[in-house]
Design a protein around this motif. Structure first.
Motif, PDB file in Angstrom:
ATOM      1  N   ASN A   9       0.852  -1.182   0.000  1.00 42.79           N
ATOM      2  CA  ASN A   9       0.000   0.000   0.000  1.00 42.79           C
ATOM      3  C   ASN A   9       0.894   1.239   0.000  1.00 42.79           C
ATOM      4  OD1 ASN A   9      -1.766   2.087   0.526  1.00 42.79           O
ATOM      5  ND2 ASN A   9      -2.855   1.017   2.146  1.00 42.79           N
ATOM      6  N   TYR A  12      -3.726   5.661   0.346  1.00 45.20           N
ATOM      7  CA  TYR A  12      -5.073   5.927  -0.155  1.00 45.20           C
ATOM      8  C   TYR A  12      -5.602   4.825  -1.067  1.00 45.20           C
ATOM      9  CZ  TYR A  12      -3.653  10.298   1.842  1.00 45.20           C
ATOM     10  OH  TYR A  12      -3.172  11.243   2.714  1.00 45.20           O
ATOM     11  N   GLY A  13      -5.313   3.596  -0.703  1.00 46.83           N
ATOM     12  CA  GLY A  13      -5.827   2.453  -1.450  1.00 46.83           C
ATOM     13  C   GLY A  13      -5.054   2.120  -2.709  1.00 46.83           C
ATOM     14  N   ASN A  14      -3.954   2.791  -2.960  1.00 48.41           N
ATOM     15  CA  ASN A  14      -3.131   2.514  -4.128  1.00 48.41           C
ATOM     16  C   ASN A  14      -2.075   1.486  -3.768  1.00 48.41           C
ATOM     17  OD1 ASN A  14      -4.258   4.598  -5.962  1.00 48.41           O
ATOM     18  ND2 ASN A  14      -3.520   5.957  -4.352  1.00 48.41           N
ATOM     19  N   GLU A  50      -3.460  11.445  -4.617  1.00 55.87           N
ATOM     20  CA  GLU A  50      -4.851  11.850  -4.381  1.00 55.87           C
ATOM     21  C   GLU A  50      -4.950  13.346  -4.074  1.00 55.87           C
ATOM     22  OE1 GLU A  50      -7.602   9.787  -4.578  1.00 55.87           O
ATOM     23  OE2 GLU A  50      -6.284   8.157  -5.221  1.00 55.87           O
TER      24      GLU A  50
END
Length: 89
Positions: A9, A12-14, A50
């Motif tokens: 990770n 932010y979820g990436n 993000e």
């Protein structure tokens, strides 16, 4: 049966495949700023911040440059849980 690649990770979820990461660097130096600009010109820049401030640059073996809002130390700790970093040196 194929083994799933280890994903890390980067904020932010990436996620990025751990085996493809070559380097994690701070974006503040001039060479890193040039690397970022050149990757953008080549179409190899991935912005995973993000919209937040870039705190690290991840370089992959496919010559992609990934921008992350997570610090290099945090990403390194996620890559190698036994990583101590500057605080433990």
């Amino acid at each position: 049966m194929a083994v799933a690649p280890t994903m890390v990770n980067i904020g932010y979820g990436n996620l990025v495949t751990a085996a493809r990461v070559i380097a994690i660097a701070s974006p503040s130096s001039s060479p890193m700023r040039r690397l970022r600009e050149e990757a953008g010109q080549r179409g190899k820049l991935v912005d995973a911040t993000e919209g937040r401030r870039t705190r690290s640059i991840v370089v992959t073996d496919s010559d992609h440059v990934i921008l992350s809002a997570i610090t290099p130390e945090t990403i390194a700790a996620r890559l190698a849980p036994d990583f101590v970093g500057e605080a433990g040196e």
